[in-house]
Design an enzyme around this catalytic site. Sequence first.
Site, PDB file in Angstrom:
ATOM      1  N   GLY A 101      12.844  28.500  -4.421  1.00  0.00           N
ATOM      2  CA  GLY A 101      11.742  27.974  -3.647  1.00  0.00           C
ATOM      3  C   GLY A 101      11.350  28.936  -2.535  1.00  0.00           C
ATOM      4  O   GLY A 101      12.085  29.862  -2.194  1.00  0.00           O
ATOM      5  N   GLY A 102      10.156  28.728  -1.997  1.00  0.00           N
ATOM      6  CA  GLY A 102       9.743  29.504  -0.843  1.00  0.00           C
ATOM      7  C   GLY A 102       8.708  30.569  -1.157  1.00  0.00           C
ATOM      8  O   GLY A 102       8.185  30.669  -2.260  1.00  0.00           O
ATOM      9  N   HIS A 132      14.561  41.868   0.964  1.00  0.00           N
ATOM     10  CA  HIS A 132      15.992  42.152   0.931  1.00  0.00           C
ATOM     11  C   HIS A 132      16.189  43.654   0.977  1.00  0.00           C
ATOM     12  O   HIS A 132      15.386  44.418   0.412  1.00  0.00           O
ATOM     13  CB  HIS A 132      16.635  41.607  -0.346  1.00  0.00           C
ATOM     14  CG  HIS A 132      16.604  40.120  -0.463  1.00  0.00           C
ATOM     15  ND1 HIS A 132      16.983  39.277   0.560  1.00  0.00           N
ATOM     16  CD2 HIS A 132      16.242  39.311  -1.493  1.00  0.00           C
ATOM     17  CE1 HIS A 132      16.846  38.027   0.177  1.00  0.00           C
ATOM     18  NE2 HIS A 132      16.393  38.013  -1.072  1.00  0.00           N
ATOM     19  N   GLY A 153      20.282  31.228  -2.514  1.00  0.00           N
ATOM     20  CA  GLY A 153      21.062  30.905  -1.321  1.00  0.00           C
ATOM     21  C   GLY A 153      20.459  31.386  -0.022  1.00  0.00           C
ATOM     22  O   GLY A 153      19.359  30.944   0.344  1.00  0.00           O
ATOM     23  N   SER A 204      20.104  34.650   3.246  1.00  0.00           N
ATOM     24  CA  SER A 204      20.209  36.057   3.649  1.00  0.00           C
ATOM     25  C   SER A 204      20.264  36.107   5.169  1.00  0.00           C
ATOM     26  O   SER A 204      19.580  35.340   5.853  1.00  0.00           O
ATOM     27  CB  SER A 204      19.036  36.890   3.116  1.00  0.00           C
ATOM     28  OG  SER A 204      17.798  36.417   3.610  1.00  0.00           O
ATOM     29  N   CYS A 238       8.153  34.675   4.461  1.00  0.00           N
ATOM     30  CA  CYS A 238       8.182  33.233   4.231  1.00  0.00           C
ATOM     31  C   CYS A 238       6.846  32.564   4.551  1.00  0.00           C
ATOM     32  O   CYS A 238       6.795  31.362   4.826  1.00  0.00           O
ATOM     33  CB  CYS A 238       9.312  32.579   5.017  1.00  0.00           C
ATOM     34  SG  CYS A 238      10.940  33.208   4.544  1.00  0.00           S
TER      35      CYS A 238
END
Length: 238
Positions: free
Chosen positions: A84-85, A90, A173, A175, A191
């Site tokens: 999601g999101g 990264h 998960g 970060s 985001c």
Amino acid sequence: MPFASKDMTNPQSAVNWIEELGNPVPYPDALNRMESLAAAIREGNSAETIWLLQHPPLYTAGTSARRENLLDPDRFPVFETGRGGEFTYHGPGQIVGYAMLDLKNRSEDVRAYVHDLESWLIATLAKFGVRGERREGRVGIWVVTGKSVDGVAREKKIAAIGVRIRRWVAYHGVSLNVEPDLSHFDGIVPCGISDYGVTSLVDLGVTATLDEVAHALRGAFEDTFGRETRLNTYSSPS
């Protein structure tokens, strides 16, 4: 099977804890490993696992990603992902924590699970004297970095959360920004939120190593989720 455990059905069995913080792991390789493990957990053939790693510089697009929030599509590789999101960055200096957990052994409540992930990150930051906070309507963990001229608190994001759940096994998960190149976030609207910046432990004056932060994450996970962890190493599925 990877990460096999002798007791895979007991919800009180230890969670495998893997740290792979040396060479950055290519995103497609990590995604394949993670999905393979999540499937094995669903089938009862593998223990729950937390996997800490770094990625090379890249952007990922969640299921809610809007193309206008990818400001520089040629800067780094962009990967579609099932979490999601919105768009997320990264890269080296950031710890990605893939959490592959069986929610049937906990609570079949997605909001409660995300709340626990938030608590895990907040507890980790507290070990370094950093106050991480939730914000209504904003995903992730935020820190107050000062006051603006009009008296409104300036806030920046230090940690991101994005999950996917299939048959009540969670994966993807969190970060946590330890010491990434923060300019790498400039190629996206992180985001989907343009009114706030991003920060890191180093940016806040905390000189912690990746290994030190990984150790703090492990202790905070055990405290938050009430589960013992067991150090393990990764072996590719046969």
